[in-house]
Structure formats: structure tokens, C-alpha cells
Design a protein around this motif. Structure first.
Motif, PDB file in Angstrom:
ATOM      1  N   GLY A 121       4.453 -58.423 -58.710  1.00 27.09           N
ATOM      2  CA  GLY A 121       5.650 -57.727 -58.258  1.00 27.09           C
ATOM      3  C   GLY A 121       5.791 -56.346 -58.867  1.00 27.09           C
ATOM      4  O   GLY A 121       4.801 -55.663 -59.154  1.00 27.09           O
ATOM      5  N   PRO A 122       7.025 -55.897 -59.106  1.00 25.73           N
ATOM      6  CA  PRO A 122       7.259 -54.526 -59.580  1.00 25.73           C
ATOM      7  C   PRO A 122       6.590 -54.203 -60.913  1.00 25.73           C
ATOM      8  O   PRO A 122       6.405 -53.026 -61.230  1.00 25.73           O
ATOM      9  N   VAL A 123       6.233 -55.225 -61.712  1.00 25.73           N
ATOM     10  CA  VAL A 123       5.624 -54.963 -63.022  1.00 25.73           C
ATOM     11  C   VAL A 123       4.094 -54.984 -62.981  1.00 25.73           C
ATOM     12  O   VAL A 123       3.447 -54.841 -64.021  1.00 25.73           O
ATOM     13  N   TRP A 124       3.534 -55.115 -61.798  1.00 27.61           N
ATOM     14  CA  TRP A 124       2.077 -55.174 -61.663  1.00 27.61           C
ATOM     15  C   TRP A 124       1.410 -53.948 -62.272  1.00 27.61           C
ATOM     16  O   TRP A 124       0.346 -54.041 -62.901  1.00 27.61           O
ATOM     17  N   GLY A 125       1.989 -52.778 -62.124  1.00 27.22           N
ATOM     18  CA  GLY A 125       1.335 -51.538 -62.530  1.00 27.22           C
ATOM     19  C   GLY A 125       1.427 -51.197 -64.003  1.00 27.22           C
ATOM     20  O   GLY A 125       0.795 -50.233 -64.450  1.00 27.22           O
ATOM     21  N   LEU A 126       2.187 -51.955 -64.798  1.00 30.01           N
ATOM     22  CA  LEU A 126       2.393 -51.568 -66.193  1.00 30.01           C
ATOM     23  C   LEU A 126       1.091 -51.541 -66.981  1.00 30.01           C
ATOM     24  O   LEU A 126       0.794 -50.584 -67.700  1.00 30.01           O
ATOM     25  N   ARG A 127       0.304 -52.612 -66.884  1.00 28.79           N
ATOM     26  CA  ARG A 127      -0.973 -52.643 -67.603  1.00 28.79           C
ATOM     27  C   ARG A 127      -1.905 -51.548 -67.070  1.00 28.79           C
ATOM     28  O   ARG A 127      -2.659 -50.937 -67.843  1.00 28.79           O
ATOM     29  N   ARG A 128      -1.847 -51.281 -65.780  1.00 25.62           N
ATOM     30  CA  ARG A 128      -2.708 -50.250 -65.193  1.00 25.62           C
ATOM     31  C   ARG A 128      -2.345 -48.866 -65.718  1.00 25.62           C
ATOM     32  O   ARG A 128      -3.223 -48.036 -65.953  1.00 25.62           O
ATOM     33  N   LEU A 129      -1.057 -48.609 -65.927  1.00 21.35           N
ATOM     34  CA  LEU A 129      -0.638 -47.343 -66.525  1.00 21.35           C
ATOM     35  C   LEU A 129      -1.220 -47.209 -67.933  1.00 21.35           C
ATOM     36  O   LEU A 129      -1.772 -46.165 -68.296  1.00 21.35           O
ATOM     37  N   GLU A 130      -1.093 -48.264 -68.727  1.00 19.65           N
ATOM     38  CA  GLU A 130      -1.641 -48.237 -70.080  1.00 19.65           C
ATOM     39  C   GLU A 130      -3.143 -47.925 -70.048  1.00 19.65           C
ATOM     40  O   GLU A 130      -3.632 -47.078 -70.808  1.00 19.65           O
ATOM     41  N   GLU A 131      -3.866 -48.620 -69.201  1.00 20.39           N
ATOM     42  CA  GLU A 131      -5.320 -48.460 -69.148  1.00 20.39           C
ATOM     43  C   GLU A 131      -5.715 -47.049 -68.738  1.00 20.39           C
ATOM     44  O   GLU A 131      -6.688 -46.485 -69.268  1.00 20.39           O
ATOM     45  N   ALA A 132      -4.959 -46.459 -67.814  1.00 18.18           N
ATOM     46  CA  ALA A 132      -5.272 -45.099 -67.382  1.00 18.18           C
ATOM     47  C   ALA A 132      -5.038 -44.099 -68.506  1.00 18.18           C
ATOM     48  O   ALA A 132      -5.857 -43.192 -68.734  1.00 18.18           O
ATOM     49  N   LEU A 133      -3.953 -44.244 -69.226  1.00 18.60           N
ATOM     50  CA  LEU A 133      -3.644 -43.309 -70.311  1.00 18.60           C
ATOM     51  C   LEU A 133      -4.611 -43.477 -71.481  1.00 18.60           C
ATOM     52  O   LEU A 133      -4.889 -42.522 -72.210  1.00 18.60           O
ATOM     53  N   ASP A 134      -5.138 -44.682 -71.657  1.00 15.32           N
ATOM     54  CA  ASP A 134      -6.091 -44.925 -72.739  1.00 15.32           C
ATOM     55  C   ASP A 134      -7.387 -44.142 -72.561  1.00 15.32           C
ATOM     56  O   ASP A 134      -8.151 -43.976 -73.525  1.00 15.32           O
TER      57      ASP A 134
END
Length: 293
Positions: A121-134
């Protein structure tokens, strides 16, 4: 210069407020220049920028040595492909931030849902944001993973005010790591200015103690003079139907129901104990008193 993306969101505004109160040089970003005016009135530079447009963001981050970023809005009720929007936001921020020389600190707003590999749902992208910034060269990001926002109770307050009954999918007795957004802003500001350091790249945050929806309902009822206030648990189908009736697309109703089910069934949960680094100070009673005054 510290840049705060999505400064008109609850958390973005809390970060901007904390930085301005500390006397920092701040640039605030948002889609609507008029909604940024309250920060400009206090000395911030206000820039209109689209969250999912790399060209817009590239200029907005120019000259920053630190930046706060997040996916906002966290919910688009009418969306028919919210993950696609999240991917655009993540890609736009990754591209824009990679082009900023001298950028040394990034703080992202993630969430406790990033603790769960299968977040939906709406929180699907949170881990993806972290991974991109890493993957940004020369930058050490800190990802904040706060628990259940106390602001989630705002619809409950209005329900109880009107009917005396609040309804939801989460069990009444489930302990929730509730946290005040203002406290998240203070933590983020400390990290952005270097006044605070995190021991790990991801930092879970939660208020001074867990609180249940039964306790929350009683506190709201007491504050509103509705001592008959009660919390009624509903099932997933009823939540979905309620969201659809409220104007959600089927896609967003399904995703929001799945996300809430993950909390209700404890798939989304904190992984670290509450300690001096992860705990914030505002109690729910203090939050409620501020909201209702």
C-alpha cells in the motif's frame, strides 16, 4: 543552507519549524508558493517545486549542504497507480541530489513499515527511498523510521465529537508506538545540523510509551466531554467499503486496507527497544491538549 522538501506536509513543516527556531538558514520546498509563505515570513527562502520533477528539484537543492526528503503526499486517494508516483518521486530526488556539490547530510522520512520486507500500500516506497539515497556518492544519509503518528487520531477526534464512536481495523488493545510529528521534526533538525548523530543509518523513533486505541479513545472522550466514547473494531472489508465511499479509488482502498492489516496483525512492528536514542518525549495527552486548545 539546509533544504526541506515537502515543507507543507506535517513532518516537513515540523522540520522547517525546528530549524528556523534554531536560527538556521533554511530553504523550504513545496508545490504551492502561497502555502510556504508562513516560513518565508520567518526568514526562510521559499521555492515552488514539484516532488516528482527532477528539473524542478535540481535547482531547488542548489547550494545545500544538508537536506530533508520524503515521499509526499503520503496518500493520494484517487490514484490508480500510487507506486508509479512513488517511483517518480524517488527517482527525481535521487537525480537532483546527486547533482548537488557539497551536500554532506541527508535525512529521509521513512517509517516503521520499512522494517517489514513485504510492506504494502502507501508505505511500499519507503524502503525504496532509503535504498535510492544510500547510493548517493559522498553522502551519509540517516533514514528515520517513526512509528504510528499521533496525527492519525485526528479523524478519530472528529468521529468521537460527532457520534461518540471511533471505528478502525486495528484492535483496541494493540500497543502502538505512537509519536508526535513535532518530535520527529526536532530529531531531524538535530541530525541535519550535526547537533545529533545516529549510531546506525536507520533510526527508529517512538514516543515515551506505547498506547492502545482503547486508551486513545478514552482520552479523547474525556477531553471532549464524551465519557461514553468507545472504539469499535471493524473488519477489512468494512474498512475498504468505507474508504471507497469516502472517494478512494479501488487501488488506494485496497492498498490502505492492506497497510492497516499489516499493522493490525503485527507484521509492521518496531525492531529496536525504546531507549534514549529511539524515544521522544511528547505524550499522547500532551499532543491532544495542544491539538484541542
Amino acid at each position: 543552507m539546509i533544504v526541506v522538501s515537502s515543507a507543507t506536509s506535517n513532518t516537513g513543516s515540523a522540520v522547517a519549524e525546528a530549524l528556523l527556531a534554531a536560527g538556521e538558514k533554511v530553504r523550504v520546498l513545496g508545490r504551492d508558493r502561497n502555502r510556504l509563505q508562513r516560513f518565508a515570513d520567518r526568514g526562510a527562502e521559499a521555492v515552488e517545486a514539484r516532488n516528482d520533477d527532477p528539473d524542478s528539484l535540481r535547482g531547488a537543492f542548489d547550494g545545500a549542504h544538508a537536506a530533508f526528503v520524503m515521499i509526499a503526499p503520503g496518500l493520494i486517494p484517487g490514484s490508480t497507480d500510487y507506486p508509479a508516483y512513488q517511483r517518480r518521486v524517488i527517482s527525481a530526488h535521487r537525480e537532483a541530489l546527486a547533482a548537488v556539490p557539497g551536500l554532506t547530510r541527508i535525512v529521509s522520512l521513512s517509517g516503521w513499515a520499512a522494517n517489514y520486507d513485504g510492506a504494502r500500500g502507501p508505505v511500499w516506497g519507503l524502503r525504496r527511498l532509503e535504498e535510492a539515497l544510500d547510493t548517493l556518492p559522498g553522502v551519509e544519509p540517516t533514514h528515520l523510521r517513526p512509528g504510528w503518528f499521533m496525527e492519525n487520531t485526528l479523524p478519530m477526534i472528529e468521529e468521537i465529537r460527532a457520534t461518540g464512536v471511533a471505528r478502525g481495523l486495528i484492535p483496541a488493545g494493540l500497543p502502538l508506538p505512537a509519536i508526535d510529528t513535532a518530535d520527529i521534526g526536532q530529531v531531524a533538525a538535530g541530525l541535519l545540523t550535526g547537533q545529533r548523530a545516529a549510531r546506525t543509518r536507520t533510526l527508529e523513533l517512538q514516543g515515551p510509551r506505547d498506547i492502545t486505541l482503547a486508551e486513545i479513545t478514552a482520552a479523547i472522550g474525556e477531553a471532549l466531554g464524551r465519557r461514553d466514547a468507545r472504539y469499535e473494531q471493524i473488519d477489512a472489508a468494512t474498512l475498504r467499503d468505507t474508504l471507497l465511499a469516502g472517494g478512494f479509488s479501488a487501488h488506494m482502498a485496497d492498498g490502505t486496507t492492506a497497510m492497516t492489516s499489516d499493522v493490525a496483525e503485527r507484521r509492521i512492528a518496531m525492531t529496536r527497544p525504546r531507549d534514549a536514542e529511539t524515544a521522544t518525549s511528547t505524550t499522547f495527552d500532551e499532543f491532544l491538549a495542544r491539538i484541542l486548545r
